[in-house]
Write a protein that holds these residues in place. Structure first.
Motif, PDB file in Angstrom:
ATOM      1  N   GLN A  77       0.808  -1.208   0.000  1.00 14.29           N
ATOM      2  CA  GLN A  77       0.000   0.000   0.000  1.00 14.29           C
ATOM      3  C   GLN A  77       0.856   1.280   0.000  1.00 14.29           C
ATOM      4  N   LEU A  78       0.430   2.255   0.775  1.00  9.36           N
ATOM      5  CA  LEU A  78       1.027   3.585   0.685  1.00  9.36           C
ATOM      6  C   LEU A  78       2.489   3.599   1.124  1.00  9.36           C
ATOM      7  N   ALA A  79       2.815   2.889   2.187  1.00  6.91           N
ATOM      8  CA  ALA A  79       4.191   2.916   2.695  1.00  6.91           C
ATOM      9  C   ALA A  79       5.168   2.372   1.659  1.00  6.91           C
ATOM     10  N   GLY A  80       4.861   1.215   1.091  1.00  4.56           N
ATOM     11  CA  GLY A  80       5.760   0.633   0.103  1.00  4.56           C
ATOM     12  C   GLY A  80       5.860   1.449  -1.161  1.00  4.56           C
ATOM     13  N   ALA A  81       4.717   1.938  -1.658  1.00  5.64           N
ATOM     14  CA  ALA A  81       4.728   2.709  -2.899  1.00  5.64           C
ATOM     15  C   ALA A  81       5.485   4.024  -2.734  1.00  5.64           C
ATOM     16  N   ALA A  99       8.845   5.289  -4.538  1.00  2.00           N
ATOM     17  CA  ALA A  99       8.805   6.552  -5.279  1.00  2.00           C
ATOM     18  C   ALA A  99       9.886   7.506  -4.790  1.00  2.00           C
ATOM     19  N   LEU A 100      10.091   7.568  -3.481  1.00  3.52           N
ATOM     20  CA  LEU A 100      11.114   8.463  -2.943  1.00  3.52           C
ATOM     21  C   LEU A 100      12.509   8.041  -3.393  1.00  3.52           C
ATOM     22  N   THR A 104       4.629  12.297 -12.531  1.00  2.00           N
ATOM     23  CA  THR A 104       3.771  11.181 -12.939  1.00  2.00           C
ATOM     24  C   THR A 104       4.033   9.943 -12.085  1.00  2.00           C
ATOM     25  N   MET A 105       5.287   9.684 -11.757  1.00  2.00           N
ATOM     26  CA  MET A 105       5.618   8.520 -10.942  1.00  2.00           C
ATOM     27  C   MET A 105       5.046   8.650  -9.523  1.00  2.00           C
ATOM     28  N   THR A 106       5.170   9.826  -8.939  1.00  2.00           N
ATOM     29  CA  THR A 106       4.656  10.025  -7.583  1.00  2.00           C
ATOM     30  C   THR A 106       3.137  10.012  -7.555  1.00  2.00           C
ATOM     31  N   LEU A 107       2.504  10.635  -8.547  1.00  2.00           N
ATOM     32  CA  LEU A 107       1.048  10.600  -8.613  1.00  2.00           C
ATOM     33  C   LEU A 107       0.538   9.177  -8.753  1.00  2.00           C
ATOM     34  N   THR A 108       1.203   8.381  -9.579  1.00  2.00           N
ATOM     35  CA  THR A 108       0.812   6.979  -9.736  1.00  2.00           C
ATOM     36  C   THR A 108       0.915   6.229  -8.417  1.00  2.00           C
ATOM     37  N   ALA A 109       2.027   6.416  -7.711  1.00  2.00           N
ATOM     38  CA  ALA A 109       2.223   5.720  -6.439  1.00  2.00           C
ATOM     39  C   ALA A 109       1.203   6.153  -5.404  1.00  2.00           C
ATOM     40  N   LEU A 110       0.986   7.452  -5.280  1.00  2.00           N
ATOM     41  CA  LEU A 110       0.106   7.967  -4.227  1.00  2.00           C
ATOM     42  C   LEU A 110      -1.349   7.608  -4.475  1.00  2.00           C
ATOM     43  N   LEU A 111      -1.848   7.882  -5.679  1.00  4.82           N
ATOM     44  CA  LEU A 111      -3.261   7.644  -5.953  1.00  4.82           C
ATOM     45  C   LEU A 111      -3.594   6.158  -6.028  1.00  4.82           C
ATOM     46  N   MET A 112      -2.710   5.371  -6.610  1.00  2.19           N
ATOM     47  CA  MET A 112      -2.986   3.938  -6.707  1.00  2.19           C
ATOM     48  C   MET A 112      -2.994   3.285  -5.334  1.00  2.19           C
ATOM     49  N   SER A 113      -2.016   3.607  -4.516  1.00  2.00           N
ATOM     50  CA  SER A 113      -1.969   3.015  -3.177  1.00  2.00           C
ATOM     51  C   SER A 113      -3.135   3.478  -2.321  1.00  2.00           C
TER      52      SER A 113
END
Length: 344
Positions: free
Chosen positions: A233-237, A241-242, A277-286
């Protein structure tokens, strides 16, 4: 009782001062960390990711709006560490303080939950906390540079874009991580730790190759982001991303790998487009996956509670009566027990 109340009142100013100083120290430390990698656009130097904005928004959401002086103190220290104070100092301090405060207020109006358990929380953080609020710091900061003659007027928009994206990326990458660290409760199981280590090892190999490859293989990180979001989820994504953003920023500031042969403006545009785009993908998907899992758990909990209620009602109702048949109704008033009488 009066003595206890008096002691509590005396402690509050001390706690507040500690919180303000802690926010200032975190702002300054993260600012110095972000300044380790710089890009020059339009004669101005900026950082592709400015972590203090993320620290500021997280501090305001956790501690409250009242800790805003810590942001101003931290920003003052960062500015003094890179340039002598000038006429633009007050304006830049105002912009760097007002933008996170505005972000916190907008998120409060949107009923943002700091556990990021809903998809709407991720959307609010992206569009209100990062993209909308950070226009304040970029507009005020770059405007003051132009007004004081430190920046040419024709360079306003390139520098504004770089400033705005750097602040927004700080919110998108740092704020969710700090909010998640606040809510960490239970450790992973051994099986999940094995999968997490496998994901980390693959990331440590794949991300540098994608960032430093001259044939631009940055798109290879997206399956890694999806894997992290699905399983952790959010922690891993966000951790993936970071790490990816840091490696891409290092490659961009070194003008190597996927950024080789580009001018500073092209490097800035390519790096910020990829990071965004990479961060948005990680944040919204998770965030979407977390919301779906929470919904499923709520449904399962409701079904379990309903089953318990039904079992309780069944246990307290006694034996269930046998439904009457047509033969029972025919012989209900017959003294022969429903048997037919012999005819003469």
């Amino acid at each position: 009782m009066a003595a206890v109340v008096g002691i509590a009142e005396l402690r509050r100013p001390g706690v507040y001062v500690v919180q303000v100083l802690a926010v200032a120290a975190l702002y300054y430390g993260s600012g110095r960390l972000g300044l380790l990698r710089e890009l020059s656009v339009g004669g101005a130097v900026f950082t592709p990711v400015f972590p203090p904005t993320g620290v500021s928004v997280a501090a305001l959401l956790i501690l409250g709006i009242g800790c805003w002086p810590g942001i101003t103190l931290g920003a003052f220290g960062v500015i003094l560490s890179i340039s002598p104070p000038g006429l633009d100092l007050v304006g830049i301090l105002f912009g760097n303080t007002a933008a996170p405060v505005c972000a916190a207020i907008l998120l409060h109006w949107a009923r943002f939950r700091i556990d990021l358990s809903r998809f709407r929380d991720g959307v609010a953080l992206v569009f209100l906390g990062a993209l909308a609020a950070m226009t304040i710091s970029a507009t005020v900061g770059v405007g003051m540079l132009v007004l004081t003659g430190k920046l040419a007027a024709h360079a306003f928009w390139p520098v504004w874009l770089a400033w705005w994206v750097g602040d927004a990326m700080g919110v998108l990458l740092v704020t969710p991580l700090l909010l998640l660290l606040r809510g960490v409760r239970r450790p992973l199981s051994l099986r999940r730790w094995k999968e997490a280590m496998a994901l980390a090892l693959i990331a440590c190999v794949l991300v540098p190759v994608a960032a430093y490859s001259s044939i631009s293989l940055l798109f290879l990180v997206y399956p890694l982001i999806i894997w992290a979001a699905l399983r952790f989820q959010l922690a891993g994504a966000l951790l993936c991303a970071l790490f990816t953003s840091v490696m891409a920023t290092i490659a961009a500031t070194d003008a190597s790998g996927a950024f080789q042969g580009l001018n500073p403006v092209q490097i800035m545009a390519k790096l910020q487009a990829f990071n965004g785009t990479m961060t948005l993908t990680a944040l919204l998907m998770s965030a979407l996956i977390t919301e779906q899992r929470n919904t499923r758990r709520s449904v399962e909990r409701a079904c379990q509670e309903l089953m318990e209620v039904l079992e309780h009602l069944t246990a307290g109702a006694g034996p269930v009566p046998r439904p009457q048949t047509e033969a029972d109704e025919t012989g209900a008033g017959d003294d022969t027990g429903g048997r037919s009488r012999p005819t003469r």
